[in-house]
Design a protein around this motif. Structure first.
Motif, mmCIF file in Angstrom:
data_model
loop_
_atom_site.group_PDB
_atom_site.id
_atom_site.type_symbol
_atom_site.label_atom_id
_atom_site.label_comp_id
_atom_site.label_asym_id
_atom_site.label_seq_id
_atom_site.Cartn_x
_atom_site.Cartn_y
_atom_site.Cartn_z
ATOM 1 N N UNK A 126 111.201 76.100 2.425
ATOM 2 C CA UNK A 126 110.911 77.011 2.571
ATOM 3 C C UNK A 126 109.119 76.871 3.092
ATOM 4 N N UNK A 127 109.046 78.115 3.579
ATOM 5 C CA UNK A 127 107.686 78.639 3.986
ATOM 6 C C UNK A 127 107.130 79.807 3.693
ATOM 7 N N UNK A 128 105.562 80.299 4.107
ATOM 8 C CA UNK A 128 104.936 81.906 3.775
ATOM 9 C C UNK A 128 105.652 82.331 5.154
ATOM 10 N N UNK A 129 105.315 83.414 4.405
ATOM 11 C CA UNK A 129 105.589 84.986 5.320
ATOM 12 C C UNK A 129 104.573 85.230 6.643
ATOM 13 N N UNK A 130 104.808 85.835 7.270
ATOM 14 C CA UNK A 130 103.414 85.683 9.000
ATOM 15 C C UNK A 130 103.542 87.397 8.671
ATOM 16 N N UNK A 131 102.073 87.272 9.154
ATOM 17 C CA UNK A 131 101.206 88.627 8.731
ATOM 18 C C UNK A 131 101.145 88.833 10.734
ATOM 19 N N UNK A 132 101.311 87.923 11.353
ATOM 20 C CA UNK A 132 101.280 87.969 12.629
ATOM 21 C C UNK A 132 102.009 86.638 13.739
ATOM 22 N N UNK A 133 102.660 86.796 14.627
ATOM 23 C CA UNK A 133 103.733 85.861 15.494
ATOM 24 C C UNK A 133 102.814 84.693 16.515
ATOM 25 N N UNK A 190 110.802 81.734 -4.193
ATOM 26 C CA UNK A 190 110.563 82.492 -4.122
ATOM 27 C C UNK A 190 110.350 84.060 -3.219
ATOM 28 N N UNK A 191 111.097 85.238 -3.679
ATOM 29 C CA UNK A 191 111.355 85.808 -3.507
ATOM 30 C C UNK A 191 110.098 86.091 -1.828
ATOM 31 N N UNK A 192 109.163 86.023 -2.569
ATOM 32 C CA UNK A 192 107.720 86.807 -1.883
ATOM 33 C C UNK A 192 106.959 85.325 -0.956
ATOM 34 N N UNK A 193 108.076 84.412 -0.618
ATOM 35 C CA UNK A 193 108.473 82.922 0.243
ATOM 36 C C UNK A 193 109.594 83.415 1.090
ATOM 37 N N UNK A 194 109.490 82.527 2.393
ATOM 38 C CA UNK A 194 110.293 82.282 3.489
ATOM 39 C C UNK A 194 111.790 82.162 2.946
ATOM 40 N N UNK A 195 112.729 82.009 3.127
ATOM 41 C CA UNK A 195 113.553 80.931 3.309
ATOM 42 C C UNK A 195 114.262 81.013 4.334
ATOM 43 N N UNK A 196 114.465 80.318 4.790
ATOM 44 C CA UNK A 196 115.365 79.932 5.910
ATOM 45 C C UNK A 196 116.779 80.107 6.472
#
Length: 305
Positions: A126-133, A190-196
């Motif tokens: 899993x990882x962080x949710x990104x705010x920019x590409x 955690x729902x605040x994180x990015x699941x794959x």
């Protein structure tokens, strides 16, 4: 800055510590004063801020991050392929509520925190949710779609996969939450994180590209939940006997919490089959939208305007 009342405490303590035999108290007293100072400062800060509860955006600011600062890839981000439109099987419902079901679900909701189990996935999955590409363009990390899946094999098998380190990007996989055939709820990411949970995917003409070497997906703004597949459906194509009443109860309770916390419209609950752009996914097979409708309605979720 230490508050005035704690300064006065310190002055009194200092005078006492100057007396003979008081040296042994120095370490303990100094530590106590440090703690008191921090408590006083925290209280003062809370008063100044009005003890404001962090908003969703505040929380996302803590866990979401900008794309890694690398040289921007050449050209522009890939355009989202045309995706199928989504017409939710769920409908607004304020009447015709099954009262016995409502009583059962409300009782379970009161005990939900005790019923959930947390087994965190390996950090590679899993990882962080990104705010920019990768091109430096802003992307919205707020969860706004829920994708339903099934495990295909047992819940234990899925957990073993998520707990296993996967250094290669193409092998990484996870869901936020799993729901067992017995209604057990296991939180993995955690729902605040990015699941794959969905690779090549889009919803309502939107995806997010977070790695220029891969196609876009819904993962940056999705919540993923997977139902354990019954024995007669494990590893097979086509339909199976379906999910248990206990699973639908647990599913509705998790969704009810997510929809409220992240202010998601029930119409944004969809399936892996729908968001998948490769046409290879069929899950969750044999899913009953009417069973979910009844439970969400019983919880009052489907009566919001």
């Amino acid at each position: 800055m230490v508050p005035d009342h704690l300064n006065r405490v310190w002055l009194k303590a200092r005078d006492r510590l100057r007396r003979p035999g008081a040296g042994i108290l120095l370490g303990t007293t100094s530590t106590l004063l440090l703690v008191l100072s921090l408590v006083g400062f925290s209280a003062e800060k809370s008063t100044e801020q009005g003890a404001r509860k962090p908003s969703l955006l505040d929380l996302l600011d803590e866990v979401a991050r900008d794309a890694e600062q690398k040289e921007a890839p050449p050209g522009l981000p890939p355009e989202v392929p045309k995706a199928a439109s989504w017409s939710s099987p769920l409908a607004r419902q304020c009447s015709g509520i099954d009262q016995s079901m409502r009583k059962r679900l409300l009782s379970k909701r009161r005990k939900l925190a005790q019923l959930r189990q947390s087994i965190p996935a390996d950090p590679t999955n899993y990882g962080d949710r990104f705010r920019s590409n990768p091109w430096g363009q802003p992307i919205d990390p707020a969860p706004r779609v829920v994708v339903l899946h099934e495990t295909v094999y047992s819940l234990t098998s899925a957990l073993n996969t998520f707990l296993t380190p996967h250094p290669r990007d193409e092998d990484q996989v996870s869901y936020h939450t799993l729901v067992g055939l017995d209604g057990s709820i296991v939180d993995v990411v955690d729902p605040l994180k990015r699941a794959y949970g969905a690779g090549y995917s889009a919803f309502l003409g939107e995806w997010a590209v977070t790695n220029s070497e891969f196609d876009g997906s819904v993962n940056n703004f999705a919540l993923h939940l997977s139902l354990e597949t019954p024995d007669d459906g494990q590893g097979r194509t086509g339909n199976h006997s379906g999910y248990t009443a206990a699973q639908y109860d647990a599913l509705a309770l998790v969704l009810d919490g997510w929809l409220e916390r992240f202010e998601i419209d029930p119409a944004a609950i969809t399936t892996h089959r729908h968001v998948d752009l490769g046409g290879a996914r069929a899950d969750p097979r044999s899913f009953s939208w009417s069973d979910l409708q009844q439970r969400l309605a019983a919880l009052g979720t489907m009566c919001h305007s």
